[in-house]
Write a protein that holds these residues in place. Sequence first.
Motif, PDB file in Angstrom:
ATOM      1  N   LYS A 100      -4.429   5.502  -5.741  1.00  0.00           N
ATOM      2  CA  LYS A 100      -2.992   5.180  -5.934  1.00  0.00           C
ATOM      3  C   LYS A 100      -2.751   4.615  -7.336  1.00  0.00           C
ATOM      4  O   LYS A 100      -1.823   5.031  -8.039  1.00  0.00           O
ATOM      5  CB  LYS A 100      -2.595   4.157  -4.849  1.00  0.00           C
ATOM      6  CG  LYS A 100      -1.206   3.530  -4.965  1.00  0.00           C
ATOM      7  CD  LYS A 100      -0.985   2.597  -3.757  1.00  0.00           C
ATOM      8  CE  LYS A 100       0.130   1.574  -3.959  1.00  0.00           C
ATOM      9  NZ  LYS A 100       1.474   2.166  -4.021  1.00  0.00           N
ATOM     10  N   VAL A 152     -14.312  -2.057  -6.113  1.00  0.00           N
ATOM     11  CA  VAL A 152     -14.118  -3.363  -5.457  1.00  0.00           C
ATOM     12  C   VAL A 152     -15.279  -3.617  -4.498  1.00  0.00           C
ATOM     13  O   VAL A 152     -15.565  -2.803  -3.630  1.00  0.00           O
ATOM     14  CB  VAL A 152     -12.790  -3.363  -4.676  1.00  0.00           C
ATOM     15  CG1 VAL A 152     -12.633  -4.661  -3.888  1.00  0.00           C
ATOM     16  CG2 VAL A 152     -11.613  -3.150  -5.617  1.00  0.00           C
ATOM     17  N   VAL A 193       0.814  -1.223   0.000  1.00  0.00           N
ATOM     18  CA  VAL A 193       0.000   0.000   0.000  1.00  0.00           C
ATOM     19  C   VAL A 193       0.844   1.267   0.000  1.00  0.00           C
ATOM     20  O   VAL A 193       0.287   2.367  -0.101  1.00  0.00           O
ATOM     21  CB  VAL A 193      -1.009   0.025   1.181  1.00  0.00           C
ATOM     22  CG1 VAL A 193      -1.883  -1.222   1.173  1.00  0.00           C
ATOM     23  CG2 VAL A 193      -0.312   0.192   2.523  1.00  0.00           C
ATOM     24  N   GLY A 194       2.183   1.132   0.123  1.00  0.00           N
ATOM     25  CA  GLY A 194       2.998   2.343   0.099  1.00  0.00           C
ATOM     26  C   GLY A 194       4.430   2.080   0.509  1.00  0.00           C
ATOM     27  O   GLY A 194       4.901   0.943   0.472  1.00  0.00           O
ATOM     28  N   ARG A 247      -3.635   5.321   5.260  1.00  0.00           N
ATOM     29  CA  ARG A 247      -2.376   5.865   4.733  1.00  0.00           C
ATOM     30  C   ARG A 247      -1.951   5.025   3.540  1.00  0.00           C
ATOM     31  O   ARG A 247      -1.859   3.799   3.652  1.00  0.00           O
ATOM     32  CB  ARG A 247      -1.281   5.778   5.806  1.00  0.00           C
ATOM     33  CG  ARG A 247       0.087   6.307   5.378  1.00  0.00           C
ATOM     34  CD  ARG A 247       1.119   5.959   6.438  1.00  0.00           C
ATOM     35  NE  ARG A 247       2.399   6.648   6.271  1.00  0.00           N
ATOM     36  CZ  ARG A 247       3.368   6.275   5.448  1.00  0.00           C
ATOM     37  NH1 ARG A 247       3.208   5.212   4.669  1.00  0.00           N
ATOM     38  NH2 ARG A 247       4.504   6.948   5.389  1.00  0.00           N
ATOM     39  N   VAL A 248      -1.714   5.668   2.416  1.00  0.00           N
ATOM     40  CA  VAL A 248      -1.103   4.972   1.282  1.00  0.00           C
ATOM     41  C   VAL A 248       0.065   5.806   0.776  1.00  0.00           C
ATOM     42  O   VAL A 248       0.153   7.016   1.029  1.00  0.00           O
ATOM     43  CB  VAL A 248      -2.098   4.705   0.113  1.00  0.00           C
ATOM     44  CG1 VAL A 248      -3.232   3.786   0.535  1.00  0.00           C
ATOM     45  CG2 VAL A 248      -2.622   5.993  -0.480  1.00  0.00           C
ATOM     46  N   GLY A 249       0.965   5.145   0.063  1.00  0.00           N
ATOM     47  CA  GLY A 249       2.077   5.835  -0.589  1.00  0.00           C
ATOM     48  C   GLY A 249       1.971   5.615  -2.083  1.00  0.00           C
ATOM     49  O   GLY A 249       1.853   4.472  -2.536  1.00  0.00           O
ATOM     50  N   ALA A 300     -10.501   2.236   2.112  1.00  0.00           N
ATOM     51  CA  ALA A 300      -9.198   1.628   1.785  1.00  0.00           C
ATOM     52  C   ALA A 300      -9.149   1.243   0.311  1.00  0.00           C
ATOM     53  O   ALA A 300      -8.157   1.501  -0.383  1.00  0.00           O
ATOM     54  CB  ALA A 300      -8.943   0.404   2.666  1.00  0.00           C
ATOM     55  N   LEU A 353      -6.681   2.821  -2.654  1.00  0.00           N
ATOM     56  CA  LEU A 353      -5.845   2.013  -3.550  1.00  0.00           C
ATOM     57  C   LEU A 353      -6.211   2.280  -5.009  1.00  0.00           C
ATOM     58  O   LEU A 353      -5.352   2.221  -5.895  1.00  0.00           O
ATOM     59  CB  LEU A 353      -5.966   0.531  -3.186  1.00  0.00           C
ATOM     60  CG  LEU A 353      -5.357   0.182  -1.818  1.00  0.00           C
ATOM     61  CD1 LEU A 353      -5.678  -1.264  -1.431  1.00  0.00           C
ATOM     62  CD2 LEU A 353      -3.840   0.395  -1.813  1.00  0.00           C
TER      63      LEU A 353
END
Lengths: 145, 145
Positions: free
Chosen positions: B124, B139, A141-142, B7-9, B117, B121
């Motif tokens: 992202k 999803v 996820v990151g 939190r995602v990157g 979530a 994604l």
Amino acid sequence: MVDILHRVGVKDATPENVYEALTTVDGLAGWWTTDTSEHDGVLRFRFPPIGGFDMEVLETRPAERVTWKVVDGPEEWIGTTVDWQLRREGEYTVILFGHRGWKEPVEFMNHCSTKWATFLLSLKSLVENGKGSPAPDDVRVGDWH
Amino acid sequence: MVDILHRVGVKDATPENVYEALTTVDGLAGWWTTDTSEHDGVLRFRFPPIGGFDMEVLETRPAERVTWKVVDGPEEWIGTTVDWQLRREGEYTVILFGHRGWKEPVEFMNHCSTKWATFLLSLKSLVENGKGSPAPDDVRVGDWH
């Protein structure tokens, strides 16, 4: 205290099916991490090379509820609890998930919340199709994995 | 009051890239719902046939922060806020997400946490690869969609 909460519905599955994936080493290794073992009522989940979590099994009510207490792992996790409530809703088994008792909503909690969602979907996939995405093949996820 | 946190990157992306996906109708339609529009500073997200959300844009700090306030939608959402904080970490842009101010941790909040979530994604993926999974092709996480 702050909590991470999630909910998924597993299609065409019984609560017994999901319960098995939460209470057997084979089941757990199929959706969270392949490196899962059990020793004296403590589940050990490892994610090499990062580390892992040790969970004391506090409660197992067949096909209804599972509760773990984190006894080793990252400092923020120790003393928190993870609970799984199961119930049938039509053709679904609904999983209500809580990772409770975080002392502070630190940034690591944000990360863990998103990761838990991906692991719950991995659990759903395992029970529905026989194939989850446990670590080391988990969804990234990151930058913190 | 309870909050949903994630939190995602986003890899090989700048905060400006993510900011654009959060502040333009085209960007938003690429990861949350294709049925997105804007009228007088209010973003309208629709998920036919279920309903949707109207967000008043409270704050837009380029490449750093976006804050919305829910002005219409499900009763549990009205008055809550959604905020996005962006920052660069090496080759990633980190997104810290909060959907804050839920009155009670109702079961619908569990569901929304998991859905957020999946949409993060999707965001992202949109920024990394040019392709998200907005509704109606989002999803599915269970019986509540």
